[in-house]
Structures are given as C-alpha cells and as structure tokens.
Design a protein around this motif. Sequence first.
Motif, PDB file in Angstrom:
ATOM      1  N   GLU A 103       0.824  -1.206   0.000  1.00 43.19           N
ATOM      2  CA  GLU A 103       0.000   0.000   0.000  1.00 43.19           C
ATOM      3  C   GLU A 103       0.863   1.262   0.000  1.00 43.19           C
ATOM      4  OE1 GLU A 103      -3.241   0.350  -0.541  1.00 43.19           O
ATOM      5  OE2 GLU A 103      -3.421  -1.818  -0.708  1.00 43.19           O
ATOM      6  N   ILE A 104       2.016   1.214   0.679  1.00 41.00           N
ATOM      7  CA  ILE A 104       2.922   2.363   0.681  1.00 41.00           C
ATOM      8  C   ILE A 104       3.462   2.601  -0.729  1.00 41.00           C
ATOM      9  CG2 ILE A 104       5.158   3.215   1.495  1.00 41.00           C
ATOM     10  CD1 ILE A 104       4.526   1.973   4.211  1.00 41.00           C
ATOM     11  N   GLU A 105       3.746   1.528  -1.455  1.00 44.05           N
ATOM     12  CA  GLU A 105       4.190   1.667  -2.846  1.00 44.05           C
ATOM     13  C   GLU A 105       3.129   2.394  -3.675  1.00 44.05           C
ATOM     14  OE1 GLU A 105       5.437  -2.011  -4.690  1.00 44.05           O
ATOM     15  OE2 GLU A 105       6.605  -2.548  -2.921  1.00 44.05           O
ATOM     16  N   GLU A 106       1.877   1.994  -3.502  1.00 52.59           N
ATOM     17  CA  GLU A 106       0.782   2.638  -4.223  1.00 52.59           C
ATOM     18  C   GLU A 106       0.616   4.096  -3.777  1.00 52.59           C
ATOM     19  OE1 GLU A 106      -1.267   1.515  -6.776  1.00 52.59           O
ATOM     20  OE2 GLU A 106       0.239  -0.066  -6.853  1.00 52.59           O
ATOM     21  N   LEU A 107       0.776   4.348  -2.487  1.00 56.04           N
ATOM     22  CA  LEU A 107       0.689   5.704  -1.958  1.00 56.04           C
ATOM     23  C   LEU A 107       1.751   6.594  -2.599  1.00 56.04           C
ATOM     24  CD1 LEU A 107      -0.308   7.802   0.185  1.00 56.04           C
ATOM     25  CD2 LEU A 107       1.397   6.823   1.717  1.00 56.04           C
ATOM     26  N   ALA A 108       2.969   6.082  -2.704  1.00 51.57           N
ATOM     27  CA  ALA A 108       4.058   6.850  -3.302  1.00 51.57           C
ATOM     28  C   ALA A 108       3.820   7.094  -4.790  1.00 51.57           C
ATOM     29  CB  ALA A 108       5.383   6.122  -3.097  1.00 51.57           C
ATOM     30  N   GLU A 109       3.106   6.199  -5.430  1.00 57.13           N
ATOM     31  CA  GLU A 109       2.881   6.306  -6.868  1.00 57.13           C
ATOM     32  C   GLU A 109       1.653   7.161  -7.220  1.00 57.13           C
ATOM     33  OE1 GLU A 109       4.043   5.661 -10.733  1.00 57.13           O
ATOM     34  OE2 GLU A 109       5.090   5.005  -8.926  1.00 57.13           O
ATOM     35  N   HIS A 110       0.558   6.994  -6.447  1.00 59.40           N
ATOM     36  CA  HIS A 110      -0.709   7.636  -6.844  1.00 59.40           C
ATOM     37  C   HIS A 110      -1.430   8.379  -5.719  1.00 59.40           C
ATOM     38  CE1 HIS A 110      -0.451   5.662 -10.716  1.00 59.40           C
ATOM     39  NE2 HIS A 110      -0.288   4.513 -10.105  1.00 59.40           N
ATOM     40  N   GLY A 111      -0.809   8.574  -4.580  1.00 58.51           N
ATOM     41  CA  GLY A 111      -1.441   9.336  -3.500  1.00 58.51           C
ATOM     42  C   GLY A 111      -2.357   8.494  -2.632  1.00 58.51           C
ATOM     43  N   THR A 112      -3.180   9.176  -1.852  1.00 51.34           N
ATOM     44  CA  THR A 112      -4.034   8.503  -0.877  1.00 51.34           C
ATOM     45  C   THR A 112      -5.273   7.894  -1.540  1.00 51.34           C
ATOM     46  OG1 THR A 112      -5.186  10.563  -0.399  1.00 51.34           O
ATOM     47  CG2 THR A 112      -3.320  10.014   1.014  1.00 51.34           C
ATOM     48  N   MET A 113      -5.900   6.978  -0.821  1.00 52.49           N
ATOM     49  CA  MET A 113      -7.114   6.329  -1.312  1.00 52.49           C
ATOM     50  C   MET A 113      -8.264   7.327  -1.344  1.00 52.49           C
ATOM     51  SD  MET A 113      -6.727   2.893  -1.685  1.00 52.49           S
ATOM     52  CE  MET A 113      -8.266   2.101  -1.317  1.00 52.49           C
ATOM     53  N   ILE A 171      -2.818  16.367   2.125  1.00 47.84           N
ATOM     54  CA  ILE A 171      -1.889  16.789   1.085  1.00 47.84           C
ATOM     55  C   ILE A 171      -0.494  16.305   1.468  1.00 47.84           C
ATOM     56  CG2 ILE A 171      -0.857  18.780  -0.066  1.00 47.84           C
ATOM     57  CD1 ILE A 171      -3.522  20.240   0.466  1.00 47.84           C
ATOM     58  N   PRO A 172       0.220  15.662   0.545  1.00 49.05           N
ATOM     59  CA  PRO A 172       1.559  15.160   0.868  1.00 49.05           C
ATOM     60  C   PRO A 172       2.489  16.281   1.317  1.00 49.05           C
ATOM     61  CG  PRO A 172       0.793  14.241  -1.204  1.00 49.05           C
ATOM     62  CD  PRO A 172      -0.189  15.291  -0.806  1.00 49.05           C
ATOM     63  N   SER A 173       3.268  15.995   2.338  1.00 56.31           N
ATOM     64  CA  SER A 173       4.236  16.950   2.857  1.00 56.31           C
ATOM     65  C   SER A 173       5.251  17.280   1.763  1.00 56.31           C
ATOM     66  CB  SER A 173       4.943  16.341   4.070  1.00 56.31           C
ATOM     67  OG  SER A 173       5.815  17.265   4.637  1.00 56.31           O
ATOM     68  N   GLY A 174       5.460  18.556   1.509  1.00 55.90           N
ATOM     69  CA  GLY A 174       6.398  18.965   0.472  1.00 55.90           C
ATOM     70  C   GLY A 174       5.754  19.165  -0.888  1.00 55.90           C
ATOM     71  N   GLY A 175       4.466  18.915  -0.981  1.00 55.44           N
ATOM     72  CA  GLY A 175       3.756  19.094  -2.243  1.00 55.44           C
ATOM     73  C   GLY A 175       3.537  17.799  -2.992  1.00 55.44           C
ATOM     74  N   PHE A 176       3.003  17.924  -4.205  1.00 53.11           N
ATOM     75  CA  PHE A 176       2.687  16.743  -5.000  1.00 53.11           C
ATOM     76  C   PHE A 176       2.619  17.089  -6.472  1.00 53.11           C
ATOM     77  CE2 PHE A 176      -1.360  18.658  -3.879  1.00 53.11           C
ATOM     78  CZ  PHE A 176      -2.074  18.617  -5.064  1.00 53.11           C
ATOM     79  N   THR A 177       2.650  16.060  -7.277  1.00 56.53           N
ATOM     80  CA  THR A 177       2.383  16.174  -8.701  1.00 56.53           C
ATOM     81  C   THR A 177       1.204  15.262  -9.002  1.00 56.53           C
ATOM     82  OG1 THR A 177       3.953  14.407  -9.188  1.00 56.53           O
ATOM     83  CG2 THR A 177       4.781  16.652  -9.354  1.00 56.53           C
ATOM     84  N   ILE A 178       0.522  15.522 -10.095  1.00 56.30           N
ATOM     85  CA  ILE A 178      -0.637  14.699 -10.449  1.00 56.30           C
ATOM     86  C   ILE A 178      -0.175  13.482 -11.250  1.00 56.30           C
ATOM     87  CG2 ILE A 178      -2.812  14.624 -11.747  1.00 56.30           C
ATOM     88  CD1 ILE A 178      -2.958  16.280  -9.184  1.00 56.30           C
ATOM     89  N   ASN A 179      -0.545  12.317 -10.777  1.00 54.41           N
ATOM     90  CA  ASN A 179      -0.280  11.044 -11.458  1.00 54.41           C
ATOM     91  C   ASN A 179      -1.528  10.185 -11.275  1.00 54.41           C
ATOM     92  OD1 ASN A 179       0.816   8.847 -12.734  1.00 54.41           O
ATOM     93  ND2 ASN A 179       2.172   8.292 -11.053  1.00 54.41           N
ATOM     94  N   GLN A 193       0.534  12.384  -6.253  1.00 63.17           N
ATOM     95  CA  GLN A 193       1.797  11.693  -6.024  1.00 63.17           C
ATOM     96  C   GLN A 193       2.752  12.600  -5.242  1.00 63.17           C
ATOM     97  OE1 GLN A 193       4.198  11.063  -9.525  1.00 63.17           O
ATOM     98  NE2 GLN A 193       4.999   9.156  -8.686  1.00 63.17           N
ATOM     99  N   PRO A 194       3.298  12.114  -4.121  1.00 66.28           N
ATOM    100  CA  PRO A 194       4.244  12.923  -3.342  1.00 66.28           C
ATOM    101  C   PRO A 194       5.504  13.239  -4.157  1.00 66.28           C
ATOM    102  CG  PRO A 194       3.565  10.956  -2.128  1.00 66.28           C
ATOM    103  CD  PRO A 194       3.042  10.812  -3.515  1.00 66.28           C
ATOM    104  N   THR A 195       6.238  14.236  -3.710  1.00 61.83           N
ATOM    105  CA  THR A 195       7.484  14.614  -4.371  1.00 61.83           C
ATOM    106  C   THR A 195       8.507  13.487  -4.251  1.00 61.83           C
ATOM    107  OG1 THR A 195       8.325  15.613  -2.346  1.00 61.83           O
ATOM    108  CG2 THR A 195       7.140  17.064  -3.879  1.00 61.83           C
ATOM    109  N   GLU A 196       9.588  13.594  -5.023  1.00 66.64           N
ATOM    110  CA  GLU A 196      10.621  12.552  -5.003  1.00 66.64           C
ATOM    111  C   GLU A 196      11.226  12.375  -3.623  1.00 66.64           C
ATOM    112  OE1 GLU A 196      13.675  12.040  -7.941  1.00 66.64           O
ATOM    113  OE2 GLU A 196      12.398  13.002  -9.443  1.00 66.64           O
ATOM    114  N   ALA A 197      11.415  13.475  -2.898  1.00 64.05           N
ATOM    115  CA  ALA A 197      11.994  13.386  -1.553  1.00 64.05           C
ATOM    116  C   ALA A 197      11.098  12.556  -0.633  1.00 64.05           C
ATOM    117  CB  ALA A 197      12.214  14.783  -0.977  1.00 64.05           C
ATOM    118  N   MET A 198       9.783  12.785  -0.689  1.00 63.31           N
ATOM    119  CA  MET A 198       8.857  12.023   0.151  1.00 63.31           C
ATOM    120  C   MET A 198       8.773  10.576  -0.316  1.00 63.31           C
ATOM    121  SD  MET A 198       7.024  11.806   2.779  1.00 63.31           S
ATOM    122  CE  MET A 198       6.942  13.469   3.338  1.00 63.31           C
ATOM    123  N   GLN A 199       8.851  10.340  -1.617  1.00 59.85           N
ATOM    124  CA  GLN A 199       8.856   8.980  -2.130  1.00 59.85           C
ATOM    125  C   GLN A 199      10.073   8.220  -1.616  1.00 59.85           C
ATOM    126  OE1 GLN A 199       8.300   8.628  -6.385  1.00 59.85           O
ATOM    127  NE2 GLN A 199       6.867  10.337  -6.378  1.00 59.85           N
TER     128      GLN A 199
END
Length: 130
Positions: free
Chosen positions: A47-57, A84-92, A103-109
């Motif tokens: 689930e963490i992998e999915e969170l890092a890839e596409h955000g929250t449920m 909202i992911p800490s540090g911002g996000f991009t849409i995926n 999707q969280p930023t690379e640093a959060m991923q």
Amino acid sequence: MVLLSVKRGDEVLFLFETSVKEKTDSVLRDLVALYNGQLKIQRVCMEIEELAEHGTMVPAEMIGLNEDQREELKLKDVWADKCIPSGGFTINKDPLLRRNGQQPTEAMQKVLANAMTDAKAMVNRVRYGA
C-alpha cells in the motif's frame, strides 16, 4: 533449546527458538502471530508503494468511478484537501481509480521507500524466540 524452521513449501520463512518445556499450543499461537505479522507488513508495504505512486485512497463510494461519474453523482473526496503530501505533490492519475492521483514529491517517495526497506529487512528471515 529447540530451533524450529518455519517453511512454506521449500522456502524458509523464519527460524523460531523455543524450549522443549513450552506447550505446543503456546508455540503454535506464537508462530501464527509472527507469520500473520509478517503478512501484515507485506500488505502495508504494498500500500505504501501505491501511496508513493498515486497518492491517498479515495473514499470507498468513489473507488472505480471516473471524474465524470463522480461529478454526476456529486461525490467529493473530502480527504484530498486534508491529506496533502508533505512537500507538495504532482498529479499522477491512478489507472485503477482507487487513489486521488496526488503523487508525493521525489523526496517524500524516498522517505516512503526507505521505510518499506527497513520494515521488510526487520522481518526478512529473522530468528525469533526466547
């Protein structure tokens, strides 16, 4: 002392050290709890992998619905603005329509990936027991 090798097929899952004085049902209960704990950690990591890839449920009533269907049914993801992911996000966008696409930023991923690696390492073919 007795060393039990817990296997699934030919794969060794973990080693468990116990005493010959321990009751069988007590040892069995401990083994089941350990194995179930390992399975939970694996599920959380997936689930963490999915969170890092596409955000929250998204809320349960929105899972599987596309944007048009959500608008037609007047459904809104109330958690999207609060989580909202800490540090911002991009849409995926999630192709399975289960997650909000933030999707969280690379640093959060990287933080999430390190947490998964640490968790998996702690339960990977470890020796348990007294």
